[in-house]
Design an enzyme around this catalytic site. Structure first.
Site, PDB file in Angstrom:
ATOM      1  N   ASP A  68       0.429  -1.036  -0.159  1.00 58.60           N
ATOM      2  CA  ASP A  68       0.181  -0.029  -0.065  1.00 58.60           C
ATOM      3  C   ASP A  68       1.510   1.420  -0.020  1.00 58.60           C
ATOM      4  OD1 ASP A  68      -2.812   1.098  -0.055  1.00 58.60           O
ATOM      5  OD2 ASP A  68      -2.493   1.760   1.841  1.00 58.60           O
ATOM      6  N   SER A  69       0.325   2.095  -0.713  1.00 62.93           N
ATOM      7  CA  SER A  69       1.987   3.257  -0.783  1.00 62.93           C
ATOM      8  C   SER A  69       0.061   5.156  -1.031  1.00 62.93           C
ATOM      9  CB  SER A  69       2.098   2.746  -2.291  1.00 62.93           C
ATOM     10  OG  SER A  69       1.741   3.429  -3.837  1.00 62.93           O
ATOM     11  N   ARG A 124       9.017   1.929  -3.199  1.00 59.02           N
ATOM     12  CA  ARG A 124       8.181   0.826  -3.161  1.00 59.02           C
ATOM     13  C   ARG A 124       8.934   0.167  -3.643  1.00 59.02           C
ATOM     14  NH1 ARG A 124       3.380   0.975  -5.170  1.00 59.02           N
ATOM     15  NH2 ARG A 124       4.318   2.307  -6.857  1.00 59.02           N
ATOM     16  N   PHE A 130       3.794   7.831 -13.003  1.00 61.83           N
ATOM     17  CA  PHE A 130       1.880   7.975 -12.805  1.00 61.83           C
ATOM     18  C   PHE A 130       1.654   8.690 -11.658  1.00 61.83           C
ATOM     19  CE2 PHE A 130       0.914   5.016  -8.807  1.00 61.83           C
ATOM     20  CZ  PHE A 130       2.410   5.178  -8.858  1.00 61.83           C
ATOM     21  N   GLY A 131       0.583   9.132 -11.415  1.00 62.84           N
ATOM     22  CA  GLY A 131       0.320   9.442 -10.630  1.00 62.84           C
ATOM     23  C   GLY A 131       0.848  10.407 -10.359  1.00 62.84           C
ATOM     24  N   TYR A 132       1.265  11.266  -9.033  1.00 60.19           N
ATOM     25  CA  TYR A 132       1.589  12.584  -7.807  1.00 60.19           C
ATOM     26  C   TYR A 132       3.411  12.617  -8.626  1.00 60.19           C
ATOM     27  CZ  TYR A 132      -2.393  12.413  -5.485  1.00 60.19           C
ATOM     28  OH  TYR A 132      -3.776  12.399  -4.897  1.00 60.19           O
ATOM     29  N   ASP A 133       3.478  12.123  -9.940  1.00 57.76           N
ATOM     30  CA  ASP A 133       5.365  11.794  -9.798  1.00 57.76           C
ATOM     31  C   ASP A 133       5.403  13.289 -10.601  1.00 57.76           C
ATOM     32  OD1 ASP A 133       6.303   9.585  -9.126  1.00 57.76           O
ATOM     33  OD2 ASP A 133       5.977   8.642 -10.787  1.00 57.76           O
ATOM     34  N   LYS A 167      14.248   5.355 -11.305  1.00 56.82           N
ATOM     35  CA  LYS A 167      12.985   5.123 -10.621  1.00 56.82           C
ATOM     36  C   LYS A 167      12.433   3.914  -9.754  1.00 56.82           C
ATOM     37  CE  LYS A 167       8.628   7.005  -8.906  1.00 56.82           C
ATOM     38  NZ  LYS A 167       6.734   6.234  -9.564  1.00 56.82           N
TER      39      LYS A 167
END
Ligand code: IMP
Length: 206
Positions: free
Chosen positions: A74-75, A186, A157-160, A180
């Site tokens: 979970d992250s 992760r 992706f996401g908040y990157d 990355k």
């Protein structure tokens, strides 16, 4: 014995296979095992949610008589100025289907006028393992950064695109994928889990 990773996400599977490749054990996704059960991620911490996912899959596989190690992750992103929001709600922030361009713009707007030193943030990842004997173990890792003033970079992706890493002088979305993985929350949490599994008795007995 095998490892089952509680995700249907191909990107995460590639990453875990790459990192765990030297363990010499079969690694399957829940999708590959035909597991499709609803899991209510109603925890309030990363640890709770990772444990909920791993346990749900472990129970299903125990019913099938399989001897497995189940891993789940979970992250999320914690922004200090916003009281660690969006945290465990990172995927659900402003709605699960809202594009990240809108979520990212919202975070930048909420930090309007906030100076660099108060824009600190981190990506957090927790991996939970449920072992065949029912015991659990968690690893946690973070990557520290600050929320930028605009979106930058085309990878990730996401908040990157709004997450700037002062240590590397670039945004998370500006890293090549394998680069990355090496420095990410992760990647680091998976590395710690690998070390634990390598030294665990269950693993020695496999
Ligand atoms: P998950 O629970 O691991 O699938 O991740 C939850 C959410 O956290 C994702 O949907 C993203 O919004 C955010 N997140 C987690 N890791 C990252 C990352 O490496 N980059 C950008 N966003 C991330």
């Amino acid at each position: 014995m095998k490892i089952v990773f509680a995700t249907g996400n191909e990107g995460k599977m590639r990453e875990i296979r790459m990192i765990m490749s030297d363990l010499d054990i079969e690694i399957k996704s829940m999708k590959e095992l035909g597991i499709d059960i609803p899991i209510d991620e109603n925890g309030t911490t990363f640890e709770e949610n990772a444990q909920i996912k791993a346990e749900a899959i472990a129970q299903e596989l125990a019913r099938r008589g399989e001897r497995v190690i189940v891993l789940a992750d979970d992250s999320g992103l914690e922004v200090d100025y916003l009281g660690k929001e969006p945290g465990v709600y990172s995927a659900r922030y402003m709605g699960e289907d809202t594009p990240y361009s809108i979520k990212n713009a919202s975070l930048i707007k909420r930090l309007e006028g906030v100076p660099d030193e108060k824009r600190t943030a981190r990506f957090v990842c927790v991996i939970a393992a449920v072992m065949p004997d029912g015991t659990s173990y968690h690893t946690r890792a973070t990557v520290e950064g600050i929320i930028g003033y605009e979106e930058k970079g085309a990878n990730g992706f996401g908040y990157d695109p709004i997450f700037y890493l002062p240590e590397y002088g670039k945004y998370s979305a500006e890293f090549a994928p394998d680069e990355k993985n090496r420095i990410s929350h992760r990647g680091k949490a998976l590395e710690k889990m690998k070390e634990y599994l390598k030294n665990s008795k269950t693993f020695a007995d496999k």
